[in-house]
Design a protein around this motif. Structure first.
Motif, mmCIF file in Angstrom:
data_model
loop_
_atom_site.group_PDB
_atom_site.id
_atom_site.type_symbol
_atom_site.label_atom_id
_atom_site.label_comp_id
_atom_site.label_asym_id
_atom_site.label_seq_id
_atom_site.Cartn_x
_atom_site.Cartn_y
_atom_site.Cartn_z
ATOM 1 N N GLY A 40 0.535 -6.976 -13.178
ATOM 2 C CA GLY A 40 1.725 -6.849 -12.354
ATOM 3 C C GLY A 40 2.992 -6.744 -13.157
ATOM 4 N N MET A 41 4.034 -6.368 -12.445
ATOM 5 C CA MET A 41 5.358 -6.246 -13.040
ATOM 6 C C MET A 41 6.393 -6.508 -11.965
ATOM 7 S SD MET A 41 5.311 -2.069 -13.395
ATOM 8 C CE MET A 41 6.893 -1.897 -14.141
ATOM 9 N N SER A 42 7.574 -6.940 -12.378
ATOM 10 C CA SER A 42 8.657 -7.174 -11.422
ATOM 11 C C SER A 42 9.725 -6.107 -11.606
ATOM 12 C CB SER A 42 9.246 -8.567 -11.606
ATOM 13 O OG SER A 42 9.782 -8.729 -12.894
ATOM 14 N N MET A 43 10.478 -5.886 -10.527
ATOM 15 C CA MET A 43 11.551 -4.895 -10.555
ATOM 16 C C MET A 43 12.541 -5.189 -9.442
ATOM 17 S SD MET A 43 9.118 -1.918 -9.064
ATOM 18 C CE MET A 43 7.834 -2.585 -10.085
ATOM 19 N N ASN A 44 13.766 -4.719 -9.599
ATOM 20 C CA ASN A 44 14.735 -4.862 -8.524
ATOM 21 C C ASN A 44 15.091 -3.508 -7.908
ATOM 22 O OD1 ASN A 44 16.342 -3.999 -10.698
ATOM 23 N ND2 ASN A 44 18.140 -5.014 -9.884
ATOM 24 N N SER A 45 14.459 -2.455 -8.382
ATOM 25 C CA SER A 45 14.702 -1.131 -7.796
ATOM 26 C C SER A 45 13.609 -0.856 -6.762
ATOM 27 C CB SER A 45 14.741 -0.051 -8.872
ATOM 28 O OG SER A 45 13.604 -0.133 -9.691
ATOM 29 N N PHE A 46 13.885 -1.305 -5.551
ATOM 30 C CA PHE A 46 12.964 -1.210 -4.419
ATOM 31 C C PHE A 46 13.804 -0.924 -3.187
ATOM 32 C CE2 PHE A 46 11.523 -3.611 -0.677
ATOM 33 C CZ PHE A 46 10.306 -3.003 -0.441
ATOM 34 N N THR A 47 13.313 -0.037 -2.332
ATOM 35 C CA THR A 47 14.044 0.225 -1.092
ATOM 36 C C THR A 47 13.110 0.784 -0.028
ATOM 37 O OG1 THR A 47 16.061 1.210 -0.171
ATOM 38 C CG2 THR A 47 14.751 2.607 -1.623
ATOM 39 N N SER A 48 13.511 0.617 1.213
ATOM 40 C CA SER A 48 12.793 1.272 2.304
ATOM 41 C C SER A 48 13.202 2.735 2.302
ATOM 42 C CB SER A 48 13.134 0.619 3.645
ATOM 43 O OG SER A 48 14.514 0.754 3.912
ATOM 44 N N VAL A 49 12.279 3.607 2.697
ATOM 45 C CA VAL A 49 12.541 5.046 2.672
ATOM 46 C C VAL A 49 12.385 5.652 4.061
ATOM 47 C CG1 VAL A 49 11.768 7.266 1.722
ATOM 48 C CG2 VAL A 49 11.847 5.239 0.246
ATOM 49 N N SER A 50 11.273 5.354 4.743
ATOM 50 C CA SER A 50 10.961 6.038 6.001
ATOM 51 C C SER A 50 10.127 5.121 6.893
ATOM 52 C CB SER A 50 10.159 7.308 5.675
ATOM 53 O OG SER A 50 9.616 7.897 6.825
ATOM 54 N N LEU A 51 10.335 5.246 8.199
ATOM 55 C CA LEU A 51 9.499 4.523 9.157
ATOM 56 C C LEU A 51 8.312 5.368 9.605
ATOM 57 C CD1 LEU A 51 12.236 2.790 11.337
ATOM 58 C CD2 LEU A 51 10.838 1.789 9.510
ATOM 59 N N ASP A 52 8.440 6.699 9.550
ATOM 60 C CA ASP A 52 7.367 7.581 9.997
ATOM 61 C C ASP A 52 7.245 8.762 9.042
ATOM 62 O OD1 ASP A 52 5.352 8.760 11.463
ATOM 63 O OD2 ASP A 52 6.706 9.622 12.959
ATOM 64 N N PRO A 53 6.340 8.699 8.062
ATOM 65 C CA PRO A 53 5.386 7.636 7.800
ATOM 66 C C PRO A 53 6.090 6.427 7.182
ATOM 67 C CG PRO A 53 5.224 9.256 6.055
ATOM 68 C CD PRO A 53 6.214 9.799 7.064
ATOM 69 N N PRO A 54 5.451 5.254 7.207
ATOM 70 C CA PRO A 54 6.080 4.057 6.636
ATOM 71 C C PRO A 54 6.068 4.117 5.108
ATOM 72 C CG PRO A 54 3.872 3.546 7.431
ATOM 73 C CD PRO A 54 4.153 4.969 7.814
ATOM 74 N N LEU A 55 7.229 4.393 4.519
ATOM 75 C CA LEU A 55 7.338 4.558 3.073
ATOM 76 C C LEU A 55 8.383 3.618 2.485
ATOM 77 C CD1 LEU A 55 7.421 8.475 2.794
ATOM 78 C CD2 LEU A 55 5.438 6.970 2.457
ATOM 79 N N VAL A 56 8.086 3.119 1.296
ATOM 80 C CA VAL A 56 9.043 2.396 0.466
ATOM 81 C C VAL A 56 9.016 3.053 -0.902
ATOM 82 C CG1 VAL A 56 8.786 0.219 1.733
ATOM 83 C CG2 VAL A 56 7.336 0.664 -0.267
ATOM 84 N N SER A 57 9.987 2.699 -1.736
ATOM 85 C CA SER A 57 9.979 3.238 -3.095
ATOM 86 C C SER A 57 10.241 2.141 -4.105
ATOM 87 C CB SER A 57 11.014 4.351 -3.259
ATOM 88 O OG SER A 57 12.324 3.816 -3.247
ATOM 89 N N ILE A 58 9.696 2.359 -5.290
ATOM 90 C CA ILE A 58 10.005 1.558 -6.463
ATOM 91 C C ILE A 58 10.367 2.537 -7.572
ATOM 92 C CG2 ILE A 58 8.557 -0.428 -5.841
ATOM 93 C CD1 ILE A 58 6.412 0.644 -7.776
ATOM 94 N N CYS A 59 11.136 2.076 -8.525
ATOM 95 C CA CYS A 59 11.482 2.895 -9.677
ATOM 96 C C CYS A 59 10.997 2.185 -10.924
ATOM 97 C CB CYS A 59 12.983 3.115 -9.752
ATOM 98 S SG CYS A 59 13.643 4.007 -8.329
ATOM 99 N N VAL A 60 10.266 2.909 -11.750
ATOM 100 C CA VAL A 60 9.631 2.324 -12.933
ATOM 101 C C VAL A 60 10.116 3.059 -14.177
ATOM 102 C CG1 VAL A 60 7.430 1.806 -14.022
ATOM 103 C CG2 VAL A 60 7.603 1.778 -11.527
ATOM 104 N N ALA A 61 10.547 2.296 -15.166
ATOM 105 C CA ALA A 61 11.008 2.885 -16.430
ATOM 106 C C ALA A 61 9.875 3.661 -17.090
ATOM 107 C CB ALA A 61 11.518 1.799 -17.363
ATOM 108 N N ARG A 62 10.195 4.788 -17.645
ATOM 109 C CA ARG A 62 9.192 5.606 -18.333
ATOM 110 C C ARG A 62 8.637 4.898 -19.568
ATOM 111 N NH1 ARG A 62 8.414 10.091 -15.769
ATOM 112 N NH2 ARG A 62 10.109 11.067 -14.625
ATOM 113 N N THR A 63 9.354 3.889 -20.043
ATOM 114 C CA THR A 63 8.897 3.124 -21.206
ATOM 115 C C THR A 63 7.931 2.005 -20.818
ATOM 116 O OG1 THR A 63 10.847 1.706 -21.021
ATOM 117 C CG2 THR A 63 10.994 3.587 -22.547
#
Length: 167
Positions: A40-63
């Protein structure tokens, strides 16, 4: 001239990082069982994106060295961390092999790992990824959720952890 441009870019990146630290965010852990062990990993770049379909996003450093391992899982567990989980959050952000030490977790049959004492659990499948510069933006489809509304969330603001306070 190139050295000066690089210095300006580094200064601009630092200034942007400081500016964006003024936006308070929650903190999320993305976790899965990989070869029978939690990753696992932790991050603060998280957000809701869509209800239909139900989507969220995370952003992960390329490193990131953890994301290439995590993305091999069919399902990810996202845990919105609770106010008392700052130490766990720091371990999940570290390069330590003992990231789950003293943190209680549970695995679903799907391989998603969810952390106890979180305020929200989301079980997700990878939906798409988008180039985000030095990060990869990962869209995740939510397939299950469990809420713990009595658990206060962990807040990240000005590069420090905070708790919500009643006003």
């Amino acid at each position: 001239m190139a050295v000066q441009l690089q210095k300006q870019t580094a200064d601009m990146q630092l200034a942007l990082r400081q500016a964006l630290s003024l936006f308070p965010t929650g903190v999320v852990a993305a976790c899965a069982l990989i070869d029978g062990s939690p990753v696992g990993m932790s991050m603060n770049s998280f957000t809701s994106v869509s209800l239909d379909p139900p989507l969220v996003s995370i952003c992960v450093a390329r490193t990131s060295t953890t994301w290439p391992i995590l993305k091999t899982s069919d399902r990810l567990g996202l845990s919105v961390l609770g106010a008392q989980q700052s130490a766990l959050c720091r371990r999940l952000a570290s390069r330590s092999q003992e990231r789950f030490e003293s943190g209680e977790w549970q695995a679903r049959e799907s391989g998603a790992v969810l952390l106890n004492d979180a305020t929200l659990w989301l079980e997700c499948e990878q939906y798409a990824s988008v180039d985000g510069g030095d990060h990869e933006v990962i869209l995740l489809e939510v397939v299950d959720s469990e809420l713990f509304p009595d658990v206060k969330p962990l807040i990240f603001h000005q590069s420090k952890f905070h708790e919500l306070q009643a006003h």
